[in-house]
Design an enzyme around this catalytic site. Structure first.
Site, short mmCIF file in Angstrom:
data_model
loop_
_atom_site.label_atom_id
_atom_site.label_comp_id
_atom_site.label_asym_id
_atom_site.label_seq_id
_atom_site.Cartn_x
_atom_site.Cartn_y
_atom_site.Cartn_z
N TYR A 151 9.22 12.24 17.73
CA TYR A 151 9.33 11.00 16.97
C TYR A 151 9.78 9.87 17.90
O TYR A 151 9.22 8.77 17.87
CB TYR A 151 10.33 11.19 15.83
CG TYR A 151 10.62 9.94 15.03
CD1 TYR A 151 9.70 9.47 14.10
CD2 TYR A 151 11.81 9.24 15.19
CE1 TYR A 151 9.96 8.32 13.35
CE2 TYR A 151 12.08 8.10 14.46
CZ TYR A 151 11.16 7.64 13.53
OH TYR A 151 11.41 6.51 12.81
N ASP A 166 -3.81 5.93 2.67
CA ASP A 166 -3.32 6.90 3.64
C ASP A 166 -3.64 6.31 4.99
O ASP A 166 -4.83 6.24 5.39
CB ASP A 166 -4.01 8.25 3.44
CG ASP A 166 -3.64 9.28 4.50
OD1 ASP A 166 -2.96 8.92 5.48
OD2 ASP A 166 -4.06 10.44 4.36
N LYS A 194 7.68 6.45 18.89
CA LYS A 194 8.24 5.11 18.73
C LYS A 194 8.34 4.39 20.08
O LYS A 194 8.20 3.16 20.14
CB LYS A 194 9.60 5.18 18.04
CG LYS A 194 9.53 5.62 16.59
CD LYS A 194 8.67 4.69 15.75
CE LYS A 194 8.75 5.02 14.26
NZ LYS A 194 7.93 4.09 13.45
N THR A 234 0.83 -1.20 0.00
CA THR A 234 0.00 0.00 0.00
C THR A 234 0.87 1.25 0.00
O THR A 234 1.99 1.25 0.51
CB THR A 234 -0.93 0.03 1.22
OG1 THR A 234 -0.17 0.28 2.42
CG2 THR A 234 -1.68 -1.28 1.36
N SER A 246 9.36 -0.13 14.35
CA SER A 246 9.63 0.93 15.31
C SER A 246 10.87 1.68 14.83
O SER A 246 10.99 2.01 13.66
CB SER A 246 9.81 0.32 16.71
OG SER A 246 10.14 1.29 17.66
#
Length: 280
Positions: free
Chosen positions: A148, A56, A152, A32, A134
């Site tokens: 960020y 999306d 994670k 995808t 991750s």
């Protein structure tokens, strides 16, 4: 023959590398991407073993539609690779609120959305694999990428709990923590100028941005080798719970874990002193 459902299929990224590695083993792939037209030439030689879908991952309705299309075409999904994601740089204090929310929406909440859409089919068949991409930043925070790293870290925690919850249902879960890999993840930094308004952080952030631009195309990790390593780990008995990919990531994570152990151990007496005395 297994069917893989892989998010984040941007050319030059980990998603396409996973697709190539899965096809090497004779499996089928649903790949995808937000712009699926970029994958048409790649998909053509693989015929009916490949299905490319627009997705999306931050759009819950698109997620449900894509999962349903994959299950209808291939009669189920055996391996989910939650790969879609990216990082925006910024300070903890100064990063714009909308950028903070985008970071979590893409890197954490979208991962949950796809996972929750795929799990019913896996539960019904009582088998399956979920591979959560991750980051090494999920095990040690990276300066300039605080949000960020936080997203994670959240992926890491959710993966640990999910693993325990679905194990009795025949479903296995693996967290993968790559370091610097030669994908297009660093390519956008040249077009992302510093916009934060707090001057105290500008030098740090300018250094972060310059480092990303400098490393682009020179990262030590090979995405295809990384994807093959994940497939090999899935075949181990028992398989690992997490797989750190890349020498840079391994060294950084191990250093952080050693420092963490030393720091926690140093405060053992204070930790234990917080309990009620025995017998009370």
């Amino acid at each position: 023959m297994r069917t893989w459902f892989i998010t984040g299929g941007t050319p030059g990224g980990f998603g396409k590398a996973f697709a190539d590695a899965a096809l090497e083993t004779g499996d089928r792939v649903v790949l995808t991407a937000r712009r699926p037209e970029q994958l048409r030439e790649w998909a053509r030689p693989h015929g009916d073993r490949v299905l490319v879908l627009p997705l999306d991952v931050t759009d819950a309705e698109q997620v449900r539609t894509a999962v349903a299309a994959a299950e209808q075409r291939f009669d189920g999904i055996d391996v989910l690779v939650n790969n879609a994601g990216r990082g925006w740089y910024g300070s903890i204090e100064g990063m714009a609120d909308d950028a903070v929310r985008r970071t979590f929406e893409l890197n954490f909440f979208a991962l949950l959305s796809v996972t929750r859409a795929v799990l019913p089919g896996m539960r019904e068949r009582r088998r399956g694999w979920i591979v959560n991409m991750s980051s090494a930043a999920g095990l040690h925070g990276v300066t300039g990428f605080g949000y960020y790293s936080a997203a994670k870290h959240a992926v890491e925690a959710a993966t640990v709990v999910l693993r325990e919850e679905v194990a009795p249902l025949g479903i296995r879960v693996l967290a993968v923590e790559p370091g610097a890999f030669r994908t297009r993840a660093y390519a956008g930094f040249a077009d992302e100028p510093l916009t934060e308004t707090i001057p105290a952080y500008h030098r740090m952030l300018e250094g972060v941005r310059a480092a990303m631009i400098e490393q682009d195309g020179k990262q030590p990790g090979d995405p295809l080798r990384g994807a093959r390593a994940v497939i090999a780990a899935m075949a181990e008995n028992p398989p690992p719970q997490r797989l750190v990919l890349g020498s840079d990531a391994y060294d950084a994570v191990m250093s952080t874990l050693r420092e963490t152990m030393t720091d926690i151990t140093r405060s053992e007496s204070a930790s234990r002193a917080a309990d009620f005395p025995p017998g009370e």
